[in-house]
Design a protein around this motif. Structure first.
Motif, PDB file in Angstrom:
ATOM      1  N   ALA A 105      21.288  -5.303  -5.391  1.00 51.84           N
ATOM      2  CA  ALA A 105      21.861  -5.196  -4.041  1.00 51.84           C
ATOM      3  C   ALA A 105      21.102  -4.166  -3.211  1.00 51.84           C
ATOM      4  O   ALA A 105      20.802  -4.394  -2.038  1.00 51.84           O
ATOM      5  N   ASP A 106      20.787  -3.037  -3.826  1.00 51.95           N
ATOM      6  CA  ASP A 106      20.016  -2.007  -3.126  1.00 51.95           C
ATOM      7  C   ASP A 106      18.639  -2.528  -2.738  1.00 51.95           C
ATOM      8  O   ASP A 106      18.152  -2.272  -1.635  1.00 51.95           O
ATOM      9  N   ARG A 129      18.940  -4.894   0.220  1.00 47.00           N
ATOM     10  CA  ARG A 129      19.193  -4.114   1.438  1.00 47.00           C
ATOM     11  C   ARG A 129      17.896  -3.489   1.948  1.00 47.00           C
ATOM     12  O   ARG A 129      17.565  -3.570   3.131  1.00 47.00           O
ATOM     13  N   ALA A 185      15.505  -6.247   3.238  1.00 52.22           N
ATOM     14  CA  ALA A 185      15.992  -6.823   4.497  1.00 52.22           C
ATOM     15  C   ALA A 185      15.763  -5.870   5.663  1.00 52.22           C
ATOM     16  O   ALA A 185      15.318  -6.282   6.731  1.00 52.22           O
ATOM     17  N   ILE A 186      16.067  -4.599   5.446  1.00 53.61           N
ATOM     18  CA  ILE A 186      15.868  -3.616   6.516  1.00 53.61           C
ATOM     19  C   ILE A 186      14.389  -3.502   6.861  1.00 53.61           C
ATOM     20  O   ILE A 186      14.025  -3.394   8.023  1.00 53.61           O
ATOM     21  N   TRP A 230      15.290  -7.637   9.486  1.00 50.12           N
ATOM     22  CA  TRP A 230      16.240  -7.001  10.385  1.00 50.12           C
ATOM     23  C   TRP A 230      15.563  -6.167  11.468  1.00 50.12           C
ATOM     24  O   TRP A 230      16.230  -5.536  12.265  1.00 50.12           O
ATOM     25  N   ARG A 256      20.233  -7.233  13.390  1.00 47.69           N
ATOM     26  CA  ARG A 256      20.976  -7.901  12.333  1.00 47.69           C
ATOM     27  C   ARG A 256      21.603  -9.184  12.855  1.00 47.69           C
ATOM     28  O   ARG A 256      21.993  -9.279  13.998  1.00 47.69           O
ATOM     29  N   GLY A 301      26.035  -9.151   9.512  1.00 44.73           N
ATOM     30  CA  GLY A 301      25.087  -8.316   8.779  1.00 44.73           C
ATOM     31  C   GLY A 301      24.383  -9.066   7.666  1.00 44.73           C
ATOM     32  O   GLY A 301      23.909  -8.483   6.709  1.00 44.73           O
ATOM     33  N   ALA A 342      21.695 -11.500   5.542  1.00 48.60           N
ATOM     34  CA  ALA A 342      20.250 -11.538   5.342  1.00 48.60           C
ATOM     35  C   ALA A 342      19.878 -12.918   4.815  1.00 48.60           C
ATOM     36  O   ALA A 342      20.510 -13.422   3.881  1.00 48.60           O
ATOM     37  N   PRO A 351      27.150  -8.862   3.393  1.00 48.14           N
ATOM     38  CA  PRO A 351      27.613  -7.591   2.835  1.00 48.14           C
ATOM     39  C   PRO A 351      29.021  -7.728   2.259  1.00 48.14           C
ATOM     40  O   PRO A 351      29.873  -8.418   2.825  1.00 48.14           O
ATOM     41  N   TRP A 369      26.360  -7.662  -2.164  1.00 44.24           N
ATOM     42  CA  TRP A 369      26.214  -8.841  -1.320  1.00 44.24           C
ATOM     43  C   TRP A 369      26.965 -10.013  -1.926  1.00 44.24           C
ATOM     44  O   TRP A 369      27.069 -10.116  -3.147  1.00 44.24           O
TER      45      TRP A 369
END
Length: 104
Positions: free
Chosen positions: A32-33, A36, A39-40, A44, A48, A52, A54, A71, A78
């Motif tokens: 998940a990290d 994130r 995606a960032i 993104w 977003r 939020g 992805a 999220p 996720w």
């Protein structure tokens, strides 16, 4: 493109007022990290999208599909929706432990 693989149970969500049910895999922890962060750092940058989410490419067994992950506050991870065609193709039912790879 980055890939993240997890093994997690397939679970069903159903509203008390709606007849339809949705099936999900929860992606938590390091995967998940990683999603994130990827995606960032990528999609993104232009803002977003809905809830939020992805965009990802998911693979379970021999089945691949394009979808989005959303999220999930409870797990800090996720939610990956698993549509009926995927469940049927892979013979999946509620409670099955599934290995999925998401790519973004």
């Amino acid at each position: 493109m980055e890939d993240f693989t997890v093994t997690t149970p397939l679970w069903r969500w159903q509203s008390a007022t709606a007849p339809a049910a949705w099936f999900f895999l929860t992606i938590a922890g390091e995967a998940a990290d990683g999603i994130r962060f990827a995606a960032i750092g990528g999609q993104w940058l232009d803002g977003r999208k809905g809830f939020g989410s992805a965009k990802v490419r998911a693979t379970v067994g021999d089945t691949c599909w394009n979808t989005s992950v959303f999220p999930h506050k409870e797990s800090g991870g996720w939610l990956l929706p698993v549509k009926a065609t995927v469940r049927k193709a892979e013979g999946l039912t509620e409670g099955d432990v599934v290995t999925v790879t998401v790519s973004l």
